[in-house]
Design an enzyme around this catalytic site. Sequence first.
Site, PDB file in Angstrom:
ATOM      1  N   TYR A   1      56.609  27.965  30.366  1.00 15.83           N
ATOM      2  CA  TYR A   1      56.783  28.361  28.778  1.00 15.83           C
ATOM      3  C   TYR A   1      57.903  27.488  28.221  1.00 15.83           C
ATOM      4  CZ  TYR A   1      52.789  32.017  29.764  1.00 15.83           C
ATOM      5  OH  TYR A   1      51.878  32.506  30.250  1.00 15.83           O
TER       6      TYR A   1
ATOM      7  N   LYS B   1      52.354  29.201  44.317  1.00 21.91           N
ATOM      8  CA  LYS B   1      51.424  28.290  44.469  1.00 21.91           C
ATOM      9  C   LYS B   1      51.953  27.099  45.490  1.00 21.91           C
ATOM     10  CE  LYS B   1      47.122  26.691  43.848  1.00 21.91           C
ATOM     11  NZ  LYS B   1      45.910  27.239  44.810  1.00 21.91           N
TER      12      LYS B   1
ATOM     13  N   ASP C   1      46.046  32.300  43.594  1.00 18.12           N
ATOM     14  CA  ASP C   1      44.695  32.494  43.353  1.00 18.12           C
ATOM     15  C   ASP C   1      44.177  33.496  44.316  1.00 18.12           C
ATOM     16  OD1 ASP C   1      45.565  30.631  45.306  1.00 18.12           O
ATOM     17  OD2 ASP C   1      44.163  29.319  45.195  1.00 18.12           O
TER      18      ASP C   1
ATOM     19  N   ASP D   1      52.106  36.686  33.654  1.00 16.67           N
ATOM     20  CA  ASP D   1      51.641  36.746  32.593  1.00 16.67           C
ATOM     21  C   ASP D   1      50.064  37.179  32.490  1.00 16.67           C
ATOM     22  OD1 ASP D   1      50.751  37.162  29.769  1.00 16.67           O
ATOM     23  OD2 ASP D   1      51.198  35.020  29.293  1.00 16.67           O
TER      24      ASP D   1
ATOM     25  N   ASP E   1      47.567  40.967  33.114  1.00 19.06           N
ATOM     26  CA  ASP E   1      46.592  41.376  32.258  1.00 19.06           C
ATOM     27  C   ASP E   1      45.421  41.750  33.076  1.00 19.06           C
ATOM     28  OD1 ASP E   1      48.010  40.760  29.771  1.00 19.06           O
ATOM     29  OD2 ASP E   1      46.112  39.782  28.773  1.00 19.06           O
TER      30      ASP E   1
END
Length: 356
Positions: free
Chosen positions: A142, A190, A222, A246, A250
Amino acid sequence: MTYKIAVLAGDGIGPEIVAQARKVTDAIVQKFGHDFEYTEALVGAVAIDKVGNPYPDETHELCMNSDAVLFGAIGHPRFDNDPTAKVRPEQGLLAMRKKLGLYANLRPVTTFKSLIHKSPLKTELVDGADFMCIRELTGGIYFGRPQGRSEDGQTAYDTCVYSADEIERIVRLGFEYAGKRRKKLTIVDKANVLATSRLWREVSQRIEPEFPEIEVEYMFVDNAAMQLITWPKRFDVMVTENMFGDILTDEASVISGSMGMLPSASVGVHTSVFEPIHGSYPQAAGKNIANPCATVLSAAMMFEYAFALMKEGALIREAVDKSLEAGIVTEDIADGKKAYSTSEVGDWLANYIKNA
Ligand SMILES: NC(=O)c1ccc[n+]([C@@H]2O[C@H](COP(=O)([O-])OP(=O)(O)OC[C@H]3O[C@@H](n4cnc5c(N)ncnc54)[C@H](O)[C@@H]3O)[C@@H](O)[C@H]2O)c1
């Protein structure tokens, strides 16, 4: 003592939900005899419209000089649907995080007995799930540069950057929180693909021996996305980088039953910000239908985290639990029964606290 609160309501449902959190906060302040001084300031699309900057200098000044920031949400479809817009509301949020040094977003994920049936997951999977997701907030893709487009506009790029120092401070926070809870830390990355993730793992493994009482596990993002909905009770504290956090939080919101129920605290170098995890939900703006509980519970976190006023925070949580039990809820969790408006829920919560 007077606590100075900066109120940044922002866009969409922001002003409506923040108004309810203020009612609740006022009720607490009266009951416990505290002194709060609120000052409102602009952020997001409304700030772009009024002064051309989504995080104006005056807003930053106010945040720096406050004891806590109560934040609503930012974002407007006008900008979401215009990829060419040069100034965007989200830049205000990112600038606030960067300038206040808010490198950690603490997102507790819990269940509410009366909402368990609302989760799309089976009751036996979610009942009792209780974990803290710590999302890195000021690094990663970001913020990484370069970011942009090639000259012909046909190629675009973002850059994911993390320094060892940035990783260390947030991973340490993860270990510390795990120490205060069930002593289990899951570090999500990851590392099989990304260089930044490999640095996360290296730094984390270096710190690990300092916390021998903590059980640590490393998990690819994942796999974490899958484990979150197949066995959420396995998690205690999860720490991860900005974008993974993020997305995963959610996803985790379905465990609680609604996006409208999840609070958060963003902490770091300067003033902490207390904010719901959801966005400005523009479809509901001005309709008095949005769930104010995520913002009200963020105010509870403000009492606990910013001011160490634990009884005050606990009473807010109790009020929210009781409102759910009594069915005084907004339409997102009404389940076909009578739905109350945003302000009716806020009034009920404030009254509960007054009479408690
Ligand atoms: N921290 C922030 O301010 C923040 C976070 C995420 C998105 N955004 C912005 O918000 C805007 C809308 O984004 P979005 O639609 O992807 O996300 P959103 O969180 O605003 O809404 C997604 C869905 O979640 C539900 N929801 C969210 N808040 C709710 C509430 N209080 N009560 C009941 N249901 C609720 C609704 O079903 C809604 O359609 C965009 O402009 C986006 O950039 C801001």
